[in-house]
Design an enzyme around this catalytic site. Sequence first.
Site, mmCIF file in Angstrom:
data_model
loop_
_atom_site.group_PDB
_atom_site.id
_atom_site.type_symbol
_atom_site.label_atom_id
_atom_site.label_comp_id
_atom_site.label_asym_id
_atom_site.label_seq_id
_atom_site.Cartn_x
_atom_site.Cartn_y
_atom_site.Cartn_z
ATOM 1 N N ARG A 1 0.888 -1.171 0.000
ATOM 2 C CA ARG A 1 0.000 0.000 0.000
ATOM 3 C C ARG A 1 0.922 1.215 0.000
ATOM 4 O O ARG A 1 1.591 1.495 1.009
ATOM 5 C CB ARG A 1 -0.901 -0.027 1.243
ATOM 6 N N HIS B 1 -7.064 1.517 -6.705
ATOM 7 C CA HIS B 1 -7.334 0.662 -5.546
ATOM 8 C C HIS B 1 -8.050 -0.592 -6.055
ATOM 9 O O HIS B 1 -9.240 -0.804 -5.798
ATOM 10 C CB HIS B 1 -8.196 1.415 -4.542
ATOM 11 N N GLN C 1 -10.033 -3.011 -3.607
ATOM 12 C CA GLN C 1 -11.312 -2.461 -3.183
ATOM 13 C C GLN C 1 -12.359 -2.656 -4.273
ATOM 14 O O GLN C 1 -13.504 -3.011 -4.000
ATOM 15 C CB GLN C 1 -11.169 -0.970 -2.861
ATOM 16 N N ASP D 1 -16.933 8.501 -1.723
ATOM 17 C CA ASP D 1 -15.711 8.298 -0.949
ATOM 18 C C ASP D 1 -15.351 9.620 -0.286
ATOM 19 O O ASP D 1 -15.895 10.678 -0.629
ATOM 20 C CB ASP D 1 -14.590 7.806 -1.883
ATOM 21 N N CYS E 1 -16.266 3.004 0.521
ATOM 22 C CA CYS E 1 -15.151 2.102 0.823
ATOM 23 C C CYS E 1 -14.615 2.264 2.248
ATOM 24 O O CYS E 1 -13.827 1.426 2.705
ATOM 25 C CB CYS E 1 -14.030 2.293 -0.188
ATOM 26 N N ARG F 1 -13.621 -7.405 1.266
ATOM 27 C CA ARG F 1 -12.195 -7.222 1.005
ATOM 28 C C ARG F 1 -11.456 -8.529 1.298
ATOM 29 O O ARG F 1 -10.574 -8.958 0.552
ATOM 30 C CB ARG F 1 -11.626 -6.094 1.888
#
Length: 312
Positions: free
Chosen positions: A100, A127, A130, A222, A262, A290
Site C-alpha cells: 500500500r 485501488h 477495493q 468516498d 469504501c 475485502r
Amino acid sequence: MHTKDFLSIADLSNTDLQLLLAEAVELKAKGWNHALSDKTLALILEKPSLRTRISFELAMRQLGGQAIYLSPAEVGLGRRESVADIARTLSRYADIIVARTFSQQTLEELGHYADIPVVNALSDEEHPCQCLADLLTILEYKGTLKGLTLAFVGDGNNVAASLALGCGLSGMNFKIASPAGYELNSTIVERAQIMAETSGAEIICNHDPYLAVQGADIVYTDTWTSMGQEAETEKRLKDFIGYQVDSALMAIADRNAIFMHCLPAHRGQEVSEEVIESRVSVVFDQAENRLHAQKAVLVQLLGGAGILPDYR
C-alpha cells in the site's frame, strides 16, 4: 490470471474478472482451508489502514499461510533502501508482496524487480482490491453486474479510477459527477471507455450529481480528502459543497438502489448519517468482502491447490 502481478484492474481480462469473483464466492462459503499452507506474504504499508492490514493478514491465515507485516520504519521504500533492492530481497524470503504505497510508480518498480507476485493494496492511482470487493458485493445484492449502473459522486480519486475500469470491464455502466478540478484522470477514462466498447457499458463523466444518480442501481461515494491531502481539507470542503450523498439524492436513484462507501467515512461530509446508516447501505458488506476478494487474488497468483479445479 494471465499476469504475474495485480497492480491495476486493467491487468485483468473479463475472463480473469469472472474467475476471481466466482472464486471469491466459493472461498467465502468454504471458510478456512489449507490452499496456501506453505506460502508467506510480505505486507508493506506506507499508509496505515484498518481494512487493508487485517483483511490481508486474515486472508493468509484462513488460507493456511502466514503474513509478515513490515512497517514503514523497517522498510523505508526508496529512502532507507532502494525499491529495487527491497523487491529482490523479499523475493528470497516471501512468496508474494502486498504493498500500500503513496505512488503507483513504487508498485510498478516493485513488480519489475521482484521475482514473486506484487499486489496493489492502494496507490495514488488505483485501488484494485477495493474494486474487486465492491464488484463482489454488487454481485451478491443484484445477482449480476452487466447492464447495471453505478453512480459515483465525489472526487475522481484512486477508488473511482478502479471502479471505472471495473465497470468498463464487466459491462456495468459507470457515471461519475465531480466538481471542476477534481475530475477522473483522462487516461483512466479513455482506458475504461475502450473496455466499455467491448463489454457494452457506458462511461459518462459530468459535474452534476443528480444527472449521475438518476435511476442508478448503485450510488457510491468516498472521502473528499484522502490520506496525504490533509493540507487541502479546508479548500476541498468548500469545493465539494453540493456533492453529499443524502436522502434527497438517493431518492432519485432506482427504488432498489444500494449505497456504497469504501470507508473510512466522514458523516456529514460526503454522506449523511441517515444514508450510511440506512437499510440500503452495504458498506460493511464491502468491508467484509475485502477479505474474500483478496483471498481469491492470492490463490490465483500463488496457485493454491484444491480450490475450484474446474476453473483452472
